[in-house]
Design a protein around this motif. Structure first.
Motif, PDB file in Angstrom:
ATOM      1  N   LEU A 183      33.098  45.186  62.094  1.00 21.35           N
ATOM      2  CA  LEU A 183      31.792  45.541  61.523  1.00 21.35           C
ATOM      3  C   LEU A 183      31.016  46.455  62.478  1.00 21.35           C
ATOM      4  O   LEU A 183      30.400  47.427  62.038  1.00 21.35           O
ATOM      5  CB  LEU A 183      30.983  44.289  61.200  1.00 21.35           C
ATOM      6  CG  LEU A 183      31.528  43.427  60.056  1.00 21.35           C
ATOM      7  CD1 LEU A 183      30.762  42.105  59.978  1.00 21.35           C
ATOM      8  CD2 LEU A 183      31.459  44.169  58.728  1.00 21.35           C
ATOM      9  N   ARG A 219      27.315  44.452  50.299  1.00 20.51           N
ATOM     10  CA  ARG A 219      26.313  44.507  51.368  1.00 20.51           C
ATOM     11  C   ARG A 219      26.677  43.513  52.474  1.00 20.51           C
ATOM     12  O   ARG A 219      27.368  42.529  52.235  1.00 20.51           O
ATOM     13  CB  ARG A 219      24.931  44.160  50.824  1.00 20.51           C
ATOM     14  CG  ARG A 219      24.403  45.178  49.860  1.00 20.51           C
ATOM     15  CD  ARG A 219      23.033  44.724  49.369  1.00 20.51           C
ATOM     16  NE  ARG A 219      22.533  45.618  48.371  1.00 20.51           N
ATOM     17  CZ  ARG A 219      21.686  46.611  48.613  1.00 20.51           C
ATOM     18  NH1 ARG A 219      21.235  46.810  49.833  1.00 20.51           N
ATOM     19  NH2 ARG A 219      21.267  47.391  47.638  1.00 20.51           N
ATOM     20  N   GLY A 276      31.972  49.991  62.304  1.00 25.89           N
ATOM     21  CA  GLY A 276      31.644  50.690  61.065  1.00 25.89           C
ATOM     22  C   GLY A 276      32.584  50.450  59.902  1.00 25.89           C
ATOM     23  O   GLY A 276      32.498  51.131  58.881  1.00 25.89           O
ATOM     24  N   VAL A 277      33.492  49.486  60.027  1.00 25.96           N
ATOM     25  CA  VAL A 277      34.368  49.163  58.901  1.00 25.96           C
ATOM     26  C   VAL A 277      33.503  48.533  57.809  1.00 25.96           C
ATOM     27  O   VAL A 277      32.639  47.697  58.086  1.00 25.96           O
ATOM     28  CB  VAL A 277      35.493  48.192  59.338  1.00 25.96           C
ATOM     29  CG1 VAL A 277      36.365  47.813  58.154  1.00 25.96           C
ATOM     30  CG2 VAL A 277      36.315  48.802  60.455  1.00 25.96           C
ATOM     31  N   ALA A 278      33.719  48.944  56.572  1.00 28.78           N
ATOM     32  CA  ALA A 278      32.923  48.458  55.449  1.00 28.78           C
ATOM     33  C   ALA A 278      33.073  46.941  55.299  1.00 28.78           C
ATOM     34  O   ALA A 278      34.171  46.393  55.459  1.00 28.78           O
ATOM     35  CB  ALA A 278      33.357  49.147  54.165  1.00 28.78           C
ATOM     36  N   ALA A 279      31.974  46.286  54.964  1.00 26.76           N
ATOM     37  CA  ALA A 279      31.969  44.834  54.804  1.00 26.76           C
ATOM     38  C   ALA A 279      32.998  44.388  53.770  1.00 26.76           C
ATOM     39  O   ALA A 279      33.668  43.366  53.956  1.00 26.76           O
ATOM     40  CB  ALA A 279      30.573  44.351  54.423  1.00 26.76           C
ATOM     41  N   LYS A 280      33.155  45.128  52.696  1.00 25.15           N
ATOM     42  CA  LYS A 280      34.127  44.784  51.655  1.00 25.15           C
ATOM     43  C   LYS A 280      35.548  44.796  52.226  1.00 25.15           C
ATOM     44  O   LYS A 280      36.344  43.894  51.955  1.00 25.15           O
ATOM     45  CB  LYS A 280      34.020  45.775  50.495  1.00 25.15           C
ATOM     46  CG  LYS A 280      35.017  45.571  49.385  1.00 25.15           C
ATOM     47  CD  LYS A 280      34.649  44.397  48.523  1.00 25.15           C
ATOM     48  CE  LYS A 280      35.549  44.335  47.292  1.00 25.15           C
ATOM     49  NZ  LYS A 280      35.142  43.323  46.376  1.00 25.15           N
ATOM     50  N   GLN A 281      35.861  45.796  53.025  1.00 25.42           N
ATOM     51  CA  GLN A 281      37.191  45.886  53.640  1.00 25.42           C
ATOM     52  C   GLN A 281      37.421  44.722  54.603  1.00 25.42           C
ATOM     53  O   GLN A 281      38.504  44.140  54.648  1.00 25.42           O
ATOM     54  CB  GLN A 281      37.346  47.214  54.370  1.00 25.42           C
ATOM     55  CG  GLN A 281      38.724  47.437  54.947  1.00 25.42           C
ATOM     56  CD  GLN A 281      38.865  48.794  55.630  1.00 25.42           C
ATOM     57  OE1 GLN A 281      38.030  49.683  55.446  1.00 25.42           O
ATOM     58  NE2 GLN A 281      39.900  48.946  56.417  1.00 25.42           N
TER      59      GLN A 281
END
Length: 64
Positions: free
Chosen positions: A40, A2, A43-48
């Motif tokens: 971010l 998240r 739209g790049v995933a937080a984990k990535q």
């Protein structure tokens, strides 16, 4: 991961104030030449994004 967990890790590693500055200013090639904030927002995933941060700074293994 998240977004709140991402920022928690950023703050724990860099400190509250520097984390925001670093995320705004530091360009990471692994994010396509974008900053954390730009990635971010795109739209790049937080984990990535977190994994890309871990590749360019020496993050405590407990935070990885």
């Amino acid at each position: 991961m998240r977004l709140t967990e991402f920022w928690n890790r950023m703050h724990r590693h860099f400190g509250e104030v520097y984390a925001q500055s670093w995320a705004k200013d530091y360009v990471i090639s692994g994010l396509g030449g974008r900053t954390v904030e730009q990635a971010l927002a795109d739209g790049v995933a937080a984990k990535q994004v977190w994994l890309a941060v871990c590749q360019v700074v020496d993050v405590d293994p407990r935070l990885r």
